[in-house]
Design a protein around this motif. Sequence first.
Motif, PDB file in Angstrom:
ATOM      1  N   ARG A 180       0.850  -1.194   0.000  1.00  0.00           N
ATOM      2  CA  ARG A 180       0.000   0.000   0.000  1.00  0.00           C
ATOM      3  C   ARG A 180       0.884   1.242   0.000  1.00  0.00           C
ATOM      4  O   ARG A 180       1.938   1.278   0.650  1.00  0.00           O
ATOM      5  CB  ARG A 180      -0.919   0.015   1.214  1.00  0.00           C
ATOM      6  N   PHE A 181       0.425   2.268  -0.737  1.00  0.00           N
ATOM      7  CA  PHE A 181       1.127   3.542  -0.792  1.00  0.00           C
ATOM      8  C   PHE A 181       0.116   4.662  -0.551  1.00  0.00           C
ATOM      9  O   PHE A 181      -0.988   4.643  -1.118  1.00  0.00           O
ATOM     10  CB  PHE A 181       1.790   3.746  -2.158  1.00  0.00           C
ATOM     11  N   ASP A 182       0.506   5.621   0.278  1.00  0.00           N
ATOM     12  CA  ASP A 182      -0.306   6.805   0.535  1.00  0.00           C
ATOM     13  C   ASP A 182       0.491   8.036   0.117  1.00  0.00           C
ATOM     14  O   ASP A 182       1.677   8.169   0.471  1.00  0.00           O
ATOM     15  CB  ASP A 182      -0.659   6.927   2.020  1.00  0.00           C
ATOM     16  N   PHE A 183      -0.147   8.929  -0.632  1.00  0.00           N
ATOM     17  CA  PHE A 183       0.513  10.152  -1.078  1.00  0.00           C
ATOM     18  C   PHE A 183      -0.436  11.328  -0.913  1.00  0.00           C
ATOM     19  O   PHE A 183      -1.660  11.185  -1.026  1.00  0.00           O
ATOM     20  CB  PHE A 183       0.899  10.066  -2.565  1.00  0.00           C
ATOM     21  N   ILE A 184       0.132  12.491  -0.657  1.00  0.00           N
ATOM     22  CA  ILE A 184      -0.589  13.750  -0.833  1.00  0.00           C
ATOM     23  C   ILE A 184       0.102  14.463  -1.982  1.00  0.00           C
ATOM     24  O   ILE A 184       1.262  14.881  -1.869  1.00  0.00           O
ATOM     25  CB  ILE A 184      -0.584  14.606   0.440  1.00  0.00           C
ATOM     26  N   ALA A 185      -0.588  14.557  -3.110  1.00  0.00           N
ATOM     27  CA  ALA A 185      -0.022  15.104  -4.336  1.00  0.00           C
ATOM     28  C   ALA A 185      -0.785  16.349  -4.737  1.00  0.00           C
ATOM     29  O   ALA A 185      -2.009  16.437  -4.547  1.00  0.00           O
ATOM     30  CB  ALA A 185      -0.075  14.062  -5.453  1.00  0.00           C
ATOM     31  N   SER A 186      -0.056  17.308  -5.311  1.00  0.00           N
ATOM     32  CA  SER A 186      -0.684  18.574  -5.672  1.00  0.00           C
ATOM     33  C   SER A 186      -0.169  19.062  -7.018  1.00  0.00           C
ATOM     34  O   SER A 186       1.038  19.013  -7.280  1.00  0.00           O
ATOM     35  CB  SER A 186      -0.383  19.626  -4.596  1.00  0.00           C
ATOM     36  N   CYS A 187      -1.113  19.523  -7.883  1.00  0.00           N
ATOM     37  CA  CYS A 187      -0.768  20.081  -9.187  1.00  0.00           C
ATOM     38  C   CYS A 187      -1.892  21.046  -9.598  1.00  0.00           C
ATOM     39  O   CYS A 187      -3.069  20.712  -9.403  1.00  0.00           O
ATOM     40  CB  CYS A 187      -0.601  18.977 -10.228  1.00  0.00           C
ATOM     41  N   PRO A 188      -1.559  22.205 -10.144  1.00  0.00           N
ATOM     42  CA  PRO A 188      -2.604  23.171 -10.515  1.00  0.00           C
ATOM     43  C   PRO A 188      -3.433  22.755 -11.721  1.00  0.00           C
ATOM     44  O   PRO A 188      -4.471  23.364 -11.997  1.00  0.00           O
ATOM     45  CB  PRO A 188      -1.809  24.452 -10.806  1.00  0.00           C
ATOM     46  N   ALA A 211      -6.959  18.465 -11.152  1.00  0.00           N
ATOM     47  CA  ALA A 211      -6.197  19.585 -10.604  1.00  0.00           C
ATOM     48  C   ALA A 211      -6.446  19.713  -9.104  1.00  0.00           C
ATOM     49  O   ALA A 211      -7.493  19.321  -8.578  1.00  0.00           O
ATOM     50  CB  ALA A 211      -6.595  20.875 -11.317  1.00  0.00           C
ATOM     51  N   GLY A 212      -5.429  20.256  -8.413  1.00  0.00           N
ATOM     52  CA  GLY A 212      -5.553  20.496  -6.984  1.00  0.00           C
ATOM     53  C   GLY A 212      -4.757  19.510  -6.154  1.00  0.00           C
ATOM     54  O   GLY A 212      -3.983  18.693  -6.671  1.00  0.00           O
ATOM     55  N   GLU A 213      -4.968  19.603  -4.839  1.00  0.00           N
ATOM     56  CA  GLU A 213      -4.269  18.713  -3.899  1.00  0.00           C
ATOM     57  C   GLU A 213      -5.184  17.536  -3.555  1.00  0.00           C
ATOM     58  O   GLU A 213      -6.381  17.719  -3.299  1.00  0.00           O
ATOM     59  CB  GLU A 213      -3.901  19.472  -2.633  1.00  0.00           C
ATOM     60  N   HIS A 214      -4.575  16.328  -3.552  1.00  0.00           N
ATOM     61  CA  HIS A 214      -5.385  15.121  -3.359  1.00  0.00           C
ATOM     62  C   HIS A 214      -4.655  14.111  -2.474  1.00  0.00           C
ATOM     63  O   HIS A 214      -3.418  14.023  -2.500  1.00  0.00           O
ATOM     64  CB  HIS A 214      -5.705  14.469  -4.705  1.00  0.00           C
ATOM     65  N   PHE A 215      -5.453  13.363  -1.728  1.00  0.00           N
ATOM     66  CA  PHE A 215      -4.919  12.236  -0.950  1.00  0.00           C
ATOM     67  C   PHE A 215      -5.125  10.975  -1.781  1.00  0.00           C
ATOM     68  O   PHE A 215      -6.264  10.598  -2.078  1.00  0.00           O
ATOM     69  CB  PHE A 215      -5.643  12.116   0.393  1.00  0.00           C
ATOM     70  N   VAL A 216      -4.029  10.361  -2.172  1.00  0.00           N
ATOM     71  CA  VAL A 216      -4.061   9.211  -3.084  1.00  0.00           C
ATOM     72  C   VAL A 216      -3.659   7.959  -2.317  1.00  0.00           C
ATOM     73  O   VAL A 216      -2.615   7.944  -1.640  1.00  0.00           O
ATOM     74  CB  VAL A 216      -3.109   9.426  -4.280  1.00  0.00           C
ATOM     75  N   VAL A 217      -4.464   6.922  -2.417  1.00  0.00           N
ATOM     76  CA  VAL A 217      -4.155   5.622  -1.814  1.00  0.00           C
ATOM     77  C   VAL A 217      -4.109   4.586  -2.932  1.00  0.00           C
ATOM     78  O   VAL A 217      -5.025   4.508  -3.760  1.00  0.00           O
ATOM     79  CB  VAL A 217      -5.213   5.213  -0.765  1.00  0.00           C
ATOM     80  N   VAL A 218      -3.033   3.821  -2.945  1.00  0.00           N
ATOM     81  CA  VAL A 218      -2.880   2.732  -3.915  1.00  0.00           C
ATOM     82  C   VAL A 218      -2.594   1.462  -3.127  1.00  0.00           C
ATOM     83  O   VAL A 218      -1.595   1.414  -2.387  1.00  0.00           O
ATOM     84  CB  VAL A 218      -1.727   3.012  -4.909  1.00  0.00           C
ATOM     85  N   ASP A 219      -3.447   0.472  -3.235  1.00  0.00           N
ATOM     86  CA  ASP A 219      -3.170  -0.782  -2.519  1.00  0.00           C
ATOM     87  C   ASP A 219      -3.475  -1.979  -3.399  1.00  0.00           C
ATOM     88  O   ASP A 219      -4.315  -1.916  -4.302  1.00  0.00           O
ATOM     89  CB  ASP A 219      -3.929  -0.858  -1.199  1.00  0.00           C
ATOM     90  N   TYR A 220      -2.765  -3.065  -3.103  1.00  0.00           N
ATOM     91  CA  TYR A 220      -2.912  -4.283  -3.896  1.00  0.00           C
ATOM     92  C   TYR A 220      -4.018  -5.141  -3.302  1.00  0.00           C
ATOM     93  O   TYR A 220      -4.037  -5.413  -2.096  1.00  0.00           O
ATOM     94  CB  TYR A 220      -1.597  -5.069  -3.945  1.00  0.00           C
ATOM     95  N   ARG A 221      -4.924  -5.589  -4.169  1.00  0.00           N
ATOM     96  CA  ARG A 221      -6.007  -6.501  -3.757  1.00  0.00           C
ATOM     97  C   ARG A 221      -5.846  -7.819  -4.512  1.00  0.00           C
ATOM     98  O   ARG A 221      -5.518  -7.817  -5.701  1.00  0.00           O
ATOM     99  CB  ARG A 221      -7.370  -5.908  -4.111  1.00  0.00           C
TER     100      ARG A 221
END
Length: 727
Positions: A619-627, A667-677
């Motif tokens: 699992r990976f958690d990110f806070i990513a931001s782009c206009p 666009a904008g700031e987002h909380f991204v979760v990627v996990d393997y199922r």
Amino acid sequence: MSAAARRVIDRLTLRTAALALLVAIPMAAQAIGLLPEVTVPVANVNDDTEHALYIENASDALARGENVLEFWVPEMDEGFPQFLYYQNLPHLSVVALHRLLGGTVDIFTVFNIVRYLGIVLLPLTVFWSMRRMDFDVVAAAVGASASTLFATNFLYGFDVGSYLWRGLGLYTQIWAMHLSFIALASLWRLLRYGTGFRWTAVVLGALVLSHLLYAYMMVVTAALLLVWGVTRANALARIARLAGAGAIALALTSWMWLPYILERGFQNASPYLQPEKYASFGAPTILGWLVRGELTDYGRVPVLAALLAIGVVATIRLRASSAAFALALFAVWLVLYFGRGTLGPLASLLPLQETLLFHRFIGGVHIAAIMLIGVGGSAIFALVRAQQSSTRTAIAAAAIAILLVPAIKERLDFENLNGLWMRQTKSAIDSDTEMAAIIGALRDLPAGRVYAGLRSNWGEQLDFAIPFRSVHAYQYLVTDRFRMLAPPYGGASLNSDLQFDFNDQVAAQYDLYNVRYVVAPRGLAMPGFLQPLRTTTRYVLYATPSSGHAEYVALAGREQVSSAASLFPRNRAFVNGPGPAARAYIRWDYPAPADRVLSGEIAGCPSGTLRYERVQASRFDFIASCPTPATLVVKETYHPNWRATVDGAPVETFMASPSFIGIPLPAGEHFVVVDYRSTPIKTPLFVFGLLALVALILARRDLPERVRGMRPRLDRWRRAARARLAR
């Protein structure tokens, strides 16, 4: 009791004791010679590195509450769901045993104990199986005594070189040896006598879950056994028994093979694999080995080859059914072992031949050879008429024991050197306090891949000063559970073979794979962009410039790709081209019906940031931001079982070059979760398999007879139905 009867009993007792001793001596020798495999806990240098890693990851997945049948293995090749594509009953059994022991023995030791017992106890399996196949007790004992004494030049057969620390590390083949003999004996009883239907189905299922290639080989063997002794009277019954047992075995194991078939496109088929593994070695080479005894007695007096030759001659002369079948089986597997070059167009008749590793068919040769060696030993007993007196029995047993002495001694010498090298390697690693300090520093740093060289460069210098080829840092760090950019082991990931092209002089290559740390020899000239973090007298730990485990990228295009063979050169061109430095990736629609370009460039986000990153096993958690809307690439091997959410809402993932996870972000700031199922059908199929197993166990023993008894009633119903339709 008469004197004559007492003499007969005495001779039988003596024969039993002599044969038991004949089996026990090689077993005892192996038990002693192989002890370092248990008593010297040291990092492996072969495929057992992978097997230990799978077991540890399975144990961790179970502890996290994940699906232990399928999970992400992150340490190698940018990660891969190994249990989706690989036989795993041998690994899960170690995890289960470790749990049953309450954790009182560490899991690595449990793994080594299972390996050890699997090798040492093989003669008992061989003896039981040969007796079930109607070989006489002498043949079974001699075959059993020889079963662990094979010696080849690391040809992936039944010799201990396939399993030891200094060998090949074929852990699952240890299980396959036992289960192949048990399955063969069970099929013999089922087809010949109609007994053991349920047992046969379960054993075949266990073989499928333990070694897919040996299960494939058993299908070929079963086809030969089906026609062996077939008559018009028994043909339908034989076919029904075999088809029924096979169908139940497939039902029991559907959770393994069906998801594999559906997702097989995401498993790598390496173009760098040695050609002889796909094609084998050809008839002239293999027949030369056979004649010189190198298929059974490499580097020593060909004692097993002599017994094999005697067994072949005795079989031709006496034509006993079980021995004749063993000879036919030997001939079939020897011819198949010749490989593609010899078989030519005939090889294409084999199902799934495109991916078959013909060199592993030596296993079928060795199974049949063990039985024929037993026949050879029985022929020696018959030659001296051992049944006539105790003295003759003792002479025959002694003759075979003496014949086996060179083989036992050579195997002990081989294993003693193995033990010596294990102790020297462990001592060198334990005394390397500087490497221990580097590893301690790595554990305290933020997550990221580690690079300690490759086999083709300075990675060979990081050898713990061991005076022979042994463990290197790039192997040792894998066993310590670091995510590594290292020489591939099994190479199952679509990214595996791209690591051979890693250029450690180019900063963009480190960023491409999120290689954040480098362990290198002190004094080695390294690129200026690497920043030393810790220096010892022997090593330097560097930090590398990396944007993290994910980053915003541009898409240089979108293309459809039909196969792994087509994908690899495209990915290789990307890795070695300007794309990584320009952060201009390619979106792959894979697998697709055809290869074609779909669309052009999509702009990236040069000002995009990754404010938060958490890297876990699956699992990976990110806070990513782009206009602006843009693509986020996660630097982990793509698989359709990755699930992504953005601010809690599911979003699609796609494959981005090389074979990473691509996610479209608004666009904008987002909380991204990627996990393997795990594959959605995996657990339902596993439950189905368990229910089928319970039903099989609870089924009436006389079910086949009851079904046959219903035939007259079914025939009456059929005739009545036809009569009604006719009206």
